[in-house]
Design an enzyme around this catalytic site. Structure first.
Site, PDB file in Angstrom:
ATOM      1  N   ASN A 116       0.828  -1.207   0.000  1.00 19.25           N
ATOM      2  CA  ASN A 116       0.000   0.000   0.000  1.00 19.25           C
ATOM      3  C   ASN A 116       0.859   1.252   0.000  1.00 19.25           C
ATOM      4  O   ASN A 116       1.954   1.278   0.556  1.00 19.25           O
ATOM      5  CB  ASN A 116      -0.974  -0.004   1.193  1.00 19.25           C
ATOM      6  CG  ASN A 116      -0.406   0.673   2.424  1.00 19.25           C
ATOM      7  OD1 ASN A 116      -0.438   1.893   2.559  1.00 19.25           O
ATOM      8  ND2 ASN A 116       0.167  -0.122   3.336  1.00 19.25           N
ATOM      9  N   PHE A 120      -1.669   8.103   4.265  1.00 25.42           N
ATOM     10  CA  PHE A 120      -2.427   8.720   5.371  1.00 25.42           C
ATOM     11  C   PHE A 120      -3.657   9.484   4.875  1.00 25.42           C
ATOM     12  O   PHE A 120      -3.853  10.659   5.230  1.00 25.42           O
ATOM     13  CB  PHE A 120      -1.557   9.669   6.201  1.00 25.42           C
ATOM     14  CG  PHE A 120      -0.411   9.039   6.950  1.00 25.42           C
ATOM     15  CD1 PHE A 120      -0.352   7.675   7.191  1.00 25.42           C
ATOM     16  CD2 PHE A 120       0.612   9.840   7.441  1.00 25.42           C
ATOM     17  CE1 PHE A 120       0.716   7.121   7.891  1.00 25.42           C
ATOM     18  CE2 PHE A 120       1.679   9.297   8.147  1.00 25.42           C
ATOM     19  CZ  PHE A 120       1.739   7.933   8.368  1.00 25.42           C
ATOM     20  N   SER A 183       5.786   5.069   8.557  1.00 26.84           N
ATOM     21  CA  SER A 183       5.139   4.766   7.278  1.00 26.84           C
ATOM     22  C   SER A 183       6.070   5.146   6.140  1.00 26.84           C
ATOM     23  O   SER A 183       6.647   6.240   6.146  1.00 26.84           O
ATOM     24  CB  SER A 183       3.828   5.546   7.147  1.00 26.84           C
ATOM     25  OG  SER A 183       3.426   5.514   5.785  1.00 26.84           O
ATOM     26  N   ASN A 185       5.141   5.930   3.255  1.00 28.91           N
ATOM     27  CA  ASN A 185       4.367   6.620   2.224  1.00 28.91           C
ATOM     28  C   ASN A 185       4.206   8.127   2.408  1.00 28.91           C
ATOM     29  O   ASN A 185       3.482   8.771   1.662  1.00 28.91           O
ATOM     30  CB  ASN A 185       2.988   5.963   2.094  1.00 28.91           C
ATOM     31  CG  ASN A 185       3.121   4.494   1.741  1.00 28.91           C
ATOM     32  OD1 ASN A 185       3.914   4.136   0.877  1.00 28.91           O
ATOM     33  ND2 ASN A 185       2.390   3.642   2.443  1.00 28.91           N
ATOM     34  N   THR A 186       4.838   8.671   3.441  1.00 34.61           N
ATOM     35  CA  THR A 186       4.883  10.123   3.597  1.00 34.61           C
ATOM     36  C   THR A 186       6.347  10.519   3.479  1.00 34.61           C
ATOM     37  O   THR A 186       7.166  10.084   4.306  1.00 34.61           O
ATOM     38  CB  THR A 186       4.308  10.558   4.968  1.00 34.61           C
ATOM     39  OG1 THR A 186       2.932  10.208   5.003  1.00 34.61           O
ATOM     40  CG2 THR A 186       4.465  12.051   5.200  1.00 34.61           C
ATOM     41  N   LYS A 222       5.718   3.768  16.935  1.00 36.54           N
ATOM     42  CA  LYS A 222       5.655   2.648  15.982  1.00 36.54           C
ATOM     43  C   LYS A 222       6.829   2.738  15.024  1.00 36.54           C
ATOM     44  O   LYS A 222       7.036   3.779  14.378  1.00 36.54           O
ATOM     45  CB  LYS A 222       4.329   2.685  15.220  1.00 36.54           C
ATOM     46  CG  LYS A 222       4.161   1.499  14.272  1.00 36.54           C
ATOM     47  CD  LYS A 222       2.738   1.351  13.804  1.00 36.54           C
ATOM     48  CE  LYS A 222       2.576   0.203  12.823  1.00 36.54           C
ATOM     49  NZ  LYS A 222       1.190   0.019  12.391  1.00 36.54           N
ATOM     50  N   ASN A 251       5.889  -1.562  11.355  1.00 36.78           N
ATOM     51  CA  ASN A 251       5.093  -1.064  10.240  1.00 36.78           C
ATOM     52  C   ASN A 251       5.419  -1.901   8.985  1.00 36.78           C
ATOM     53  O   ASN A 251       6.099  -2.917   9.077  1.00 36.78           O
ATOM     54  CB  ASN A 251       5.419   0.424  10.013  1.00 36.78           C
ATOM     55  CG  ASN A 251       4.198   1.190   9.534  1.00 36.78           C
ATOM     56  OD1 ASN A 251       3.475   0.723   8.644  1.00 36.78           O
ATOM     57  ND2 ASN A 251       3.942   2.344  10.113  1.00 36.78           N
TER      58      ASN A 251
HETATM   59  C1  LIG Z   1      -3.669  -0.833   3.619  1.00 39.54           C
HETATM   60  C2  LIG Z   1      -2.829  -0.602   4.824  1.00 39.54           C
HETATM   61  C3  LIG Z   1      -2.845   0.642   5.422  1.00 39.54           C
HETATM   62  C4  LIG Z   1      -2.059   0.872   6.560  1.00 39.54           C
HETATM   63  N1  LIG Z   1      -2.103   2.096   7.145  1.00 39.54           N
HETATM   64  C5  LIG Z   1      -1.387   2.308   8.266  1.00 39.54           C
HETATM   65  C6  LIG Z   1      -1.461   3.553   8.921  1.00 39.54           C
HETATM   66  O1  LIG Z   1      -2.180   4.454   8.521  1.00 39.54           O
HETATM   67  N2  LIG Z   1      -0.692   3.735  10.027  1.00 39.54           N
HETATM   68  C7  LIG Z   1       0.114   2.743  10.534  1.00 39.54           C
HETATM   69  O2  LIG Z   1       0.766   2.949  11.551  1.00 39.54           O
HETATM   70  N3  LIG Z   1       0.178   1.536   9.939  1.00 39.54           N
HETATM   71  C8  LIG Z   1      -0.547   1.298   8.826  1.00 39.54           C
HETATM   72  N4  LIG Z   1      -0.487   0.083   8.221  1.00 39.54           N
HETATM   73  C9  LIG Z   1       0.448  -0.941   8.761  1.00 39.54           C
HETATM   74  C10 LIG Z   1      -0.243  -1.961   9.673  1.00 39.54           C
HETATM   75  O3  LIG Z   1      -0.805  -1.359  10.812  1.00 39.54           O
HETATM   76  C11 LIG Z   1       0.766  -3.026  10.107  1.00 39.54           C
HETATM   77  O4  LIG Z   1       1.785  -2.432  10.874  1.00 39.54           O
HETATM   78  C12 LIG Z   1       1.400  -3.744   8.925  1.00 39.54           C
HETATM   79  O5  LIG Z   1       0.449  -3.957   7.907  1.00 39.54           O
HETATM   80  C13 LIG Z   1       1.993  -5.093   9.307  1.00 39.54           C
HETATM   81  O6  LIG Z   1       0.993  -5.959   9.799  1.00 39.54           O
HETATM   82  P1  LIG Z   1       0.322  -7.130   8.897  1.00 39.54           P
HETATM   83  O7  LIG Z   1       1.449  -7.882   8.270  1.00 39.54           O
HETATM   84  O8  LIG Z   1      -0.489  -7.929   9.863  1.00 39.54           O
HETATM   85  O9  LIG Z   1      -0.513  -6.428   7.891  1.00 39.54           O
HETATM   86  C14 LIG Z   1      -1.253  -0.173   7.092  1.00 39.54           C
HETATM   87  C15 LIG Z   1      -1.258  -1.435   6.481  1.00 39.54           C
HETATM   88  C16 LIG Z   1      -2.028  -1.655   5.362  1.00 39.54           C
HETATM   89  C17 LIG Z   1      -2.013  -3.028   4.744  1.00 39.54           C
END
Ligand SMILES: Cc1cc2nc3c(=O)[nH]c(=O)nc-3n(C[C@H](O)[C@H](O)[C@H](O)COP(=O)(O)O)c2cc1C
Length: 366
Positions: A116, A120, A183, A185-186, A222, A251
Site C-alpha cells: 500500500n 495517510f 510509514s 508513504n509520507t 511505531k 510497520n
Molecule cells: C492498507 C494498509 C494501510 C495501513 N495504514 C497504516 C497507517 O495508517 N498507520 C500505521 O501505523 N500503519 C498502517 N499500516 C500498517 C499496519 O498497521 C501493520 O503495521 C502492517 O500492515 C503489518 O501488519 P500485517 O502484516 O499484519 O498487515 C497499514 C497497512 C495496510 C495493509
C-alpha cells in the site's frame, strides 16, 4: 466460506473498493439492533483466561487490529464485534488530507501480502476527535488506540507542531496514543526515527498529552522493520530513558525480497509498504531484539505477518505483551479472530502458564 466470497467477489474488485465495501458491511451489521450482539456471540467468544492487562489497560485478550484499517474511527464497534480485543485507529494527521492518488493498494495473493501507498488518507485530527467525543457515552467501548502521523504538506522541520495538534485534539479520547514515524508513504517521515529528532518529538507529545488529560495516556512509538539493528537498540534505549510506555513493531517494509509474485508485477506496482506473510520473519526478529534490549521494562506490541494462532503465540513467548494484525484479516475474513483466539486459548492452557501475561517472554524456558 470467506474464501469463496474472497475468490468470487473481493479478488475481482479493486482492493481499495473491496475494503470500503467490506467495512461498510461491518458497520451496517454493527448498527442493526440485536445483530451486533448476535455476531459478537458467534465471532467473538473468548476464553476468560485470555484476559490480559497491558499499558495499564484491562483487555479481553491480547489480539488487536493494526492501524490503517479504520483511519477515521468510523467503525470501532463493528471491528470489536468481529472479535478484535482492541482497535488502533488512524493514522490521523493534524490536517485532513486525501492521501496519494489511486490505485494505491495492491494484493499479492500468492504471497498472502499487500502493498500500500495510501499516504495517510484521513479526515484530520479535529474531525476524528469530534467523532470520538460523540461516542464517549456509548455503552460498548473497546480499548481504542489512536495512531498519529504527520500531515504531508507540513515540512519535516515543523513536524512537531503537527503531531502536537493531533495530540491535543485526540489524547483525551485515546486509551493509548501512538506516534507513527514509520510509514514509508509520507516523504521524509521515517527520518523522524533518528533518535536525535525522535526523542524531543516524543517528549513534546508526552507533555502535550499530559496537558489535555487528567490521567496518564500511554504513549508508544511505531517503528519500521527496515531500521538497522543498532537503530532499533537506540530507539529502545531512548524509549526507556524517556519513560515511554511501549513500542509497536513493526510497520510495513519497503523491502521486496523473497516474494513469489511475478517480478514484473511487483515492478509495475511500484512504491509502497509491503505487509503480510513476507514480513513475518523480520517482525519477529525486531521483537526479539527489542525484548532483549528492554527486558520487559516496556510494553511491546508485535505486528507484521501474523496469520495464525501459532504466529501470535510465538510473538507472546518472544516478548510481545500484545499483538496486532491487518493483512491476514483481508485474506482470512471475519472468522480469523475467532480462530486465533481459540488457538491461543488452547496453547495457553497447554503451556501451564496461568495467564497470557505470564507467558510473555518465556520463549527460552518453553
Ligand atoms: C492498507 C494498509 C494501510 C495501513 N495504514 C497504516 C497507517 O495508517 N498507520 C500505521 O501505523 N500503519 C498502517 N499500516 C500498517 C499496519 O498497521 C501493520 O503495521 C502492517 O500492515 C503489518 O501488519 P500485517 O502484516 O499484519 O498487515 C497499514 C497497512 C495496510 C495493509
Amino acid at each position: 466460506m470467506y474464501k469463496l466470497l474472497f475468490d468470487l467477489v473481493f479478488k475481482k474488485m479493486d482492493p481499495e473498493k473491496a475494503h470500503h465495501l467490506a467495512f461498510f458491511w461491518i458497520r451496517l451489521a454493527a448498527s442493526v439492533p440485536g445483530l451486533r450482539q448476535l455476531v459478537r456471540l458467534v465471532l467473538a467468544p473468548r476464553d476468560p483466561k485470555l484476559r490480559t492487562a497491558a499499558l495499564g489497560l484491562d483487555l479481553p485478550g491480547p489480539f488487536g487490529l493494526g492501524a490503517g484499517f479504520d483511519k477515521n474511527g468510523i467503525g470501532i464497534d463493528g471491528l470489536a464485534m468481529l472479535g478484535f480485543d482492541f482497535v488502533e485507529i488512524g493514522t490521523v494527521t493534524g490536517e485532513p488530507q486525501p492521501g496519494n492518488p489511486a490505485p494505491r493498494l495492491f494484493r499479492l495473493v500468492e504471497d498472502r501480502a499487500l502493498i500500500n501507498r495510501m499516504g495517510f488518507n484521513n479526515q484530520g485530527s479535529a474531525r476524528v476527535a469530534a467523532r470520538l467525543k460523540a461516542r464517549q457515552h456509548t455503552t460498548s467501548t473497546p480499548v481504542v488506540g489512536i495512531n498519529i502521523g504527520k500531515t504531508k504538506v507540513v515540512p519535516e522541520t515543523e513536524a512537531t507542531e503537527d503531531y502536537l495538534k493531533s495530540t491535543r485534539a485526540l489524547a483525551p479520547y485515546a486509551d493509548y496514543l501512538v506516534v507513527n514515524v514509520s510509514s514509508p508513504n509520507t516523504p521524509g517521515l521515517r527520518n523522524l526515527q533518528a533518535v536525535q529528532v525522535l526523542g524531543p518529538l516524543l517528549w513534546d507529545v508526552r507533555k502535550a498529552a499530559d496537558e489535555v488529560t487528567h490521567h496518564h495516556v500511554p504513549l508508544l512509538v511505531k517503528i519500521a522493520p527496515d531500521l538497522a539493528d543498532e537503530d532499533i537498540d537506540e530507539i529502545a534505549d531512548m524509549a526507556l530513558h524517556l519513560g515511554l510506555d511501549g513500542i509497536i513493531a513493526t510497520n510495513t517494509t519497503i523491502g521486496r525480497d523473497g516474494l513469489l509474485a511475478d517480478p514484473a508485477r511487483i515492478e509495475e506496482i511500484g512504491m509502497g509498504g509491503l505487509s503480510g506473510a513476507p514480513l513475518k520473519e523480520r517482525s519477529l526478529e525486531v521483537l526479539k531484539r527489542l525484548r532483549a534490549r528492554t527486558e520487559g521494562r516496556l510494553t511491546i506490541v508485535s505486528v507484521g505477518g501474523i496469520e495464525t494462532a501459532e504466529d501470535a503465540w510465538q510473538r507472546i513467548l518472544h516478548g510481545a505483551d500484545l499483538v496486532q494484525g491487518y493483512s491476514a484479516f483481508v485474506y482470512q475474513g471475519p472468522f480469523w479472530m475467532r480462530r486465533v483466539h481459540k488457538g491461543l486459548s488452547a496453547r495457553l492452557r497447554a503451556s501451564g502458564h496461568p495467564t497470557i501475561a505470564d507467558a510473555v517472554g518465556t520463549a527460552k524456558s518453553v
